[in-house]
Enzyme design. Structure first.
Site, PDB file in Angstrom:
ATOM      1  N   PHE A 123     -11.478  -0.829 -10.849  1.00  0.00           N
ATOM      2  CA  PHE A 123     -10.313   0.223 -11.719  1.00  0.00           C
ATOM      3  C   PHE A 123     -10.347  -0.014 -13.176  1.00  0.00           C
ATOM      4  O   PHE A 123     -10.975  -0.942 -13.749  1.00  0.00           O
ATOM      5  CB  PHE A 123      -8.964  -0.722 -11.376  1.00  0.00           C
ATOM      6  CG  PHE A 123      -7.697   0.239 -11.379  1.00  0.00           C
ATOM      7  CD1 PHE A 123      -7.495   1.198 -10.625  1.00  0.00           C
ATOM      8  CD2 PHE A 123      -7.003  -0.017 -12.739  1.00  0.00           C
ATOM      9  CE1 PHE A 123      -6.284   1.943 -10.942  1.00  0.00           C
ATOM     10  CE2 PHE A 123      -6.001   0.625 -12.962  1.00  0.00           C
ATOM     11  CZ  PHE A 123      -5.461   1.641 -12.444  1.00  0.00           C
ATOM     12  N   ASP A 194      -9.340  -8.723  -8.170  1.00  0.00           N
ATOM     13  CA  ASP A 194      -8.327  -7.849  -8.317  1.00  0.00           C
ATOM     14  C   ASP A 194      -7.677  -7.421  -6.810  1.00  0.00           C
ATOM     15  O   ASP A 194      -8.247  -6.816  -6.368  1.00  0.00           O
ATOM     16  CB  ASP A 194      -8.485  -6.591  -9.248  1.00  0.00           C
ATOM     17  CG  ASP A 194      -7.129  -5.961  -9.522  1.00  0.00           C
ATOM     18  OD1 ASP A 194      -6.309  -5.794  -8.872  1.00  0.00           O
ATOM     19  OD2 ASP A 194      -7.177  -4.980 -10.570  1.00  0.00           O
ATOM     20  N   TYR A 219       3.975  -3.522  -7.308  1.00  0.00           N
ATOM     21  CA  TYR A 219       4.719  -2.375  -7.345  1.00  0.00           C
ATOM     22  C   TYR A 219       4.059  -1.402  -6.278  1.00  0.00           C
ATOM     23  O   TYR A 219       4.634  -0.396  -6.094  1.00  0.00           O
ATOM     24  CB  TYR A 219       4.868  -1.735  -8.569  1.00  0.00           C
ATOM     25  CG  TYR A 219       3.749  -1.587  -9.476  1.00  0.00           C
ATOM     26  CD1 TYR A 219       2.830  -0.476  -9.178  1.00  0.00           C
ATOM     27  CD2 TYR A 219       3.608  -2.487 -10.397  1.00  0.00           C
ATOM     28  CE1 TYR A 219       1.662  -0.227 -10.176  1.00  0.00           C
ATOM     29  CE2 TYR A 219       2.568  -2.390 -11.282  1.00  0.00           C
ATOM     30  CZ  TYR A 219       1.475  -1.398 -11.190  1.00  0.00           C
ATOM     31  OH  TYR A 219       0.353  -1.423 -11.780  1.00  0.00           O
ATOM     32  N   LYS A 220       2.934  -1.824  -5.631  1.00  0.00           N
ATOM     33  CA  LYS A 220       2.322  -0.931  -4.832  1.00  0.00           C
ATOM     34  C   LYS A 220       2.722  -1.344  -3.276  1.00  0.00           C
ATOM     35  O   LYS A 220       4.104  -1.089  -2.991  1.00  0.00           O
ATOM     36  CB  LYS A 220       0.946  -0.846  -4.923  1.00  0.00           C
ATOM     37  CG  LYS A 220       0.295  -0.444  -6.226  1.00  0.00           C
ATOM     38  CD  LYS A 220      -0.888  -0.569  -6.702  1.00  0.00           C
ATOM     39  CE  LYS A 220      -1.229  -0.002  -7.918  1.00  0.00           C
ATOM     40  NZ  LYS A 220      -2.472  -0.248  -8.506  1.00  0.00           N
ATOM     41  N   ARG A 369      -6.032  10.928  -2.429  1.00  0.00           N
ATOM     42  CA  ARG A 369      -5.752   9.860  -1.829  1.00  0.00           C
ATOM     43  C   ARG A 369      -4.742  10.036  -1.065  1.00  0.00           C
ATOM     44  O   ARG A 369      -3.530  10.442  -1.428  1.00  0.00           O
ATOM     45  CB  ARG A 369      -5.556   8.571  -2.507  1.00  0.00           C
ATOM     46  CG  ARG A 369      -6.878   8.488  -3.541  1.00  0.00           C
ATOM     47  CD  ARG A 369      -6.603   7.025  -4.292  1.00  0.00           C
ATOM     48  NE  ARG A 369      -5.254   6.901  -5.025  1.00  0.00           N
ATOM     49  CZ  ARG A 369      -4.954   5.966  -5.748  1.00  0.00           C
ATOM     50  NH1 ARG A 369      -5.799   4.718  -5.809  1.00  0.00           N
ATOM     51  NH2 ARG A 369      -3.961   6.038  -6.485  1.00  0.00           N
TER      52      ARG A 369
HETATM   53  C1  LIG Z   1      -2.733  -0.344 -10.183  1.00  0.00           C
HETATM   54  C2  LIG Z   1      -3.929  -1.260 -10.333  1.00  0.00           C
HETATM   55  C3  LIG Z   1      -3.835  -2.038 -11.677  1.00  0.00           C
HETATM   56  C4  LIG Z   1      -2.633  -1.889 -12.554  1.00  0.00           C
HETATM   57  O1  LIG Z   1      -2.887  -2.702 -13.712  1.00  0.00           O
HETATM   58  P1  LIG Z   1      -1.560  -3.050 -14.634  1.00  0.00           P
HETATM   59  O2  LIG Z   1      -1.965  -3.769 -15.810  1.00  0.00           O
HETATM   60  O3  LIG Z   1      -0.450  -3.768 -13.968  1.00  0.00           O
HETATM   61  O4  LIG Z   1      -0.877  -1.600 -15.041  1.00  0.00           O
HETATM   62  C5  LIG Z   1      -5.073  -2.649 -12.110  1.00  0.00           C
HETATM   63  N1  LIG Z   1      -5.981  -2.787 -11.001  1.00  0.00           N
HETATM   64  C6  LIG Z   1      -6.101  -2.062  -9.805  1.00  0.00           C
HETATM   65  C7  LIG Z   1      -7.120  -2.215  -8.858  1.00  0.00           C
HETATM   66  C8  LIG Z   1      -5.050  -1.198  -9.659  1.00  0.00           C
HETATM   67  O5  LIG Z   1      -5.089  -0.807  -8.452  1.00  0.00           O
END
Ligand SMILES: *Cc1c(COP(=O)(O)O)cnc(C)c1O
Length: 399
Positions: A123, A194, A219-220, A369
């Site tokens: 990400f 992560d 939040y997912k 997706r």
């Molecule tokens: C959604 C997501 C994030 C989001 O990071 P924030 O700092 O909380 O905005 C980070 N890593 C992955 C793999 C994600 O899917």
């Protein structure tokens, strides 16, 4: 839609042990929702808890903090127990994934010499943060072509940290958490995972996997709402070896002594920094309770069945229109979403969302997706979403 596929989807729903939980969400009329891996649908109980919090704030005012101060730890322990397979004291809920990555990556750099490793498909925020930490510390940043133990073994020199995503945010492919954690350890590096796309979806089992550090969203799949705080995990054996690079008062052993010098709290709580986001934490607790009630084993099994049906129906009905499945076909290697590849993916996604057919998302360069989140998505929703996609493609995306 074919009559047989709809009948089959209905039969799968009838046999689904989690089917009853859908009604526990705040459902509204609208498109088929397949973007719960970006923002989970709100559980009704969570909205009630938030309303209660508002009441408590109004009536108790500052005295409310007595019950709120330890929420980062309570929410962390609930996630440790019901979601992450970790021990009490190893998880806290605070800040965003990006900020927690920064704190943990800096702590790892302070602990050992050597390079920082990530993967080209991670990400974006993860790659940016690890690159920035490496640059700040004057370390090499090695970007792997593939997130595999072989690729890691081929990296020369000392390693301080290996930072990877458990589930690929684009393809949904699951990386080998235990194997890569072991490979990192062999090289003297800490493994930082992560878990944003696996927390609340897969049986992660941090305790047994050998992961050293982890971060992830709430939040997912945990449904804690827009902007709810992230979690961070630190393996117990590392608690005393790692220092929080942002040593704020919430990470202090005696926060209200207001003393001249910093002394860290025991446990992962040393990685707390400032005043916690109470509304988000209340929602995280509710989300963890819902996962506990459903059972992660059943959630993971349903996810696998939903994405399996999606893959099958995409092959059957969308391949003719140029859609290819970009996710692993082996269910053991597939996370909670399916990547549908199409040369006009951006337009396809815009048409699906714009027409009110399916709420999904586009990822560069050619991915739509579809994430059938297991607690609130039915098998018939998957069938319906594929049928609506087929109809749009058959009409040339313009019709
Ligand atoms: C959604 C997501 C994030 C989001 O990071 P924030 O700092 O909380 O905005 C980070 N890593 C992955 C793999 C994600 O899917």
């Amino acid at each position: 839609m074919s009559e047989t596929s709809r009948a089959r989807a209905r039969a799968l729903d009838a046999a689904d042990p989690l089917a009853g939980l859908r009604e526990r969400f705040a459902l509204r009329d609208g498109p088929v929702y397949l973007d719960g891996n970006s923002l989970g649908r709100p559980p009704a109980a969570t909205l009630e808890r938030l309303a209660e919090l508002g009441e408590r704030w109004a009536s108790e005012l500052v005295s409310g903090w007595e019950g709120w101060l330890d929420l980062p730890l309570r929410a962390g322990d609930a996630l440790a127990r019901h979601v992450l397979g970790a021990r009490p004291g190893e998880v806290v809920v605070c800040d965003s994934v990006s900020v927690n990555l920064f704190k943990l990556a800096l702590a790892a750099v302070d602990r050992a010499p050597g390079a920082l490793v990530s993967w080209a498909g991670d990400f974006p925020t993860d790659r940016y943060v690890v690159a920035a930490v490496a640059a700040r510390a004057g370390r090499r940043h090695v970007v792997l072509g593939e997130p595999t133990a072989d690729a890691l073994e081929a990296v020369a020199g000392d390693l301080a940290l290996v930072c990877l995503s458990h589930v690929d945010y684009r393809s949904g492919a699951i990386a080998d958490l235990a194997g890569l954690s072991a490979a990192a350890r062999e090289r003297g590096a800490l493994a930082l995972w992560d878990l944003s796309h696996s927390a609340g979806l897969l049986e992660v089992d941090l305790e047994r996997s050998g992961a050293d550090l982890a971060v992830g969203c709430t939040y997912k799949y945990l449904g804690a709402g827009p902007g709810s705080p992230a979690f961070l995990y630190v393996r117990e054996a590392l608690h005393d070896a790692l220092a929080n690079p942002i040593p704020g008062w919430f990470g202090h052993a005696e926060q209200f002594a207001m003393g001249p010098a910093y002394a860290p709290r025991p446990g992962a709580a040393r990685f707390l920094t400032g005043t916690p986001p109470v509304a988000g934490l209340v929602a995280v607790l509710a989300g963890a309770e819902l996962v506990a009630e459903a059972g992660l084993d059943r959630i993971a099994a349903k996810s696998s069945a939903l994405t399996g049906l999606l893959v099958e129906l995409a092959d059957e009905r969308l391949a003719f229109h140029g859609v290819r499945v970009g996710s692993p076909r082996d269910p053991r290697r597939r996370g909670g979403h399916v990547a549908l590849l199409h040369p006009r993916a951006r337009e396809l996604c815009a048409a699906l969302v714009g027409s009110g057919a399916v709420l999904c998302d586009f990822r560069e360069p050619d991915v739509v997706r579809f994430a059938p989140t297991p607690l609130d998505t039915r098998f018939v929703d998957v069938d319906e979403a594929v049928e609506r996609t087929r109809a749009l493609l058959a009409a040339g995306l313009d019709g």
